[in-house]
Design a protein around this motif. Sequence first.
Motif: not given
Length: 334
Positions: A157-183
Motif C-alpha cells: 500500500g501507499l499513503s497520501e500518494a498522488s494519482a500519478q505516483t499511484l499509477e507508477r507504483a502499480c506498474a511495478v507491483h499491484p497496490i492493494s490500498a491507498l491510505q488517505s485522510e477521508y471524511s
Amino acid sequence: MNDKLATRRLGRNGAVVSALGLGCMGMSDFYAGRDEAEALATIDLALARGINLLDTADMYGPHTNEELVGRAIAGRRTQVFLATKFGIVRDAQDPAKRSVDGRPEYVRAACEASLQRLGVSHIDLYYQHRVDRSVPIEDTVGAMADLVKAGKVRYLGLSEASAQTLERACAVHPISALQSEYSLWTRDPESNSTLAACRRLGVSLVAYSPLGRGFLTGALRSAADFAEDDYRRQSPRFQGENFARNLKLAEAVQSLAQQHGCTPAQLALAWVLAQGQDIVPIPGTKRRRYLEENLGALSVQLSAQELAQLDAVFPPDVAAGSRYPQAAMASINA
C-alpha cells in the motif's frame, strides 16, 4: 472473523477485511489520555466483534505502538489482517522532527524492525507512509515487492500518494490500498483525483481520520478541550477563526444525526461507508465505548436525500484551514 460483521475486498487481489478497521495510533501517541490496559482491552473487543483490520506504523510512539499491537495479537495471529507503515523517520533526539526515507535499503531495514516489534513472521499490508520525493517510486515499490517475494509481506500500500505516483507504483507491483485522510470535511481524494485513480487501477481507499480527528463527533467545543500534548493543537483546522468556522460544520452533523436517530460519529462513518464498497474506514480509538459506538455505524443506512443533504453541507474543500502544518503538508499528495 465474526461472520455477522460486514466485510469488504481490499483491492483486486482477493484480500477480505472487516468493513470497519481499527486505527491504533492514539493508543500510544499524539492524543492525550492514553491507558495501555484499556487500549489492549479495546483491541480484544475489536477482534471479538469481528474487526480484523488493525492499523499501526513504526513512527507511532515511535515504535511503541507496534509493540503494543504485537502484544495484543500474540497467540491469535490468524484473526488479524495486520497493516503497518514505514517511511516517516522521527529524530532520536527530538521526535517532533521528522524526515521521509524511501530508499530500498531503508525499506528492508524498516520491515525487519517492524516484524520484530510486532512479533510476527509476516505483515499483511505494508504501506509506504509518505512518498519520498528524492527516491523514484519505482525503486521504493521494487524493494517492497522483494519483501512480498520473500514472504515477509503479503500486500502493498501507499499513503497520501498522488494519482500519478499511484499509477507508477502499480506498474511495478499491484497496490492493494491507498491510505488517505477521508471524511465529510476532508474530501481531498475526490478533488485531487486519487479516488478516481484508485478505482481505475483497482486499488481500495483506506480512510484514516474518518471522524475528522474527533471533530465530527461533536465532542470538541473549544481549543481548551485539548491537552498540552495533543497534536491537534498544531493543526490549522483546530486554531482560532478556523476552529469557529469548522464548529458550525460539526453542529450540522449533530443536527442531521439527531434527525436520523444516531450519534454524530455514526452518521459521519455511515457517510464514508456509503461512498463505495472499495472504501474501508479505520477510525482510531483507544476506548471500548467509542469502539462500540463506531461499530453501530454499520447499521446506519442513509437515504439518498440524507446523503444529498450531507453533500450540500460538506462540499470538497469546505473545511477552514489545512489538514497539517505547512511543513507536513509538503509530503501530502506526493
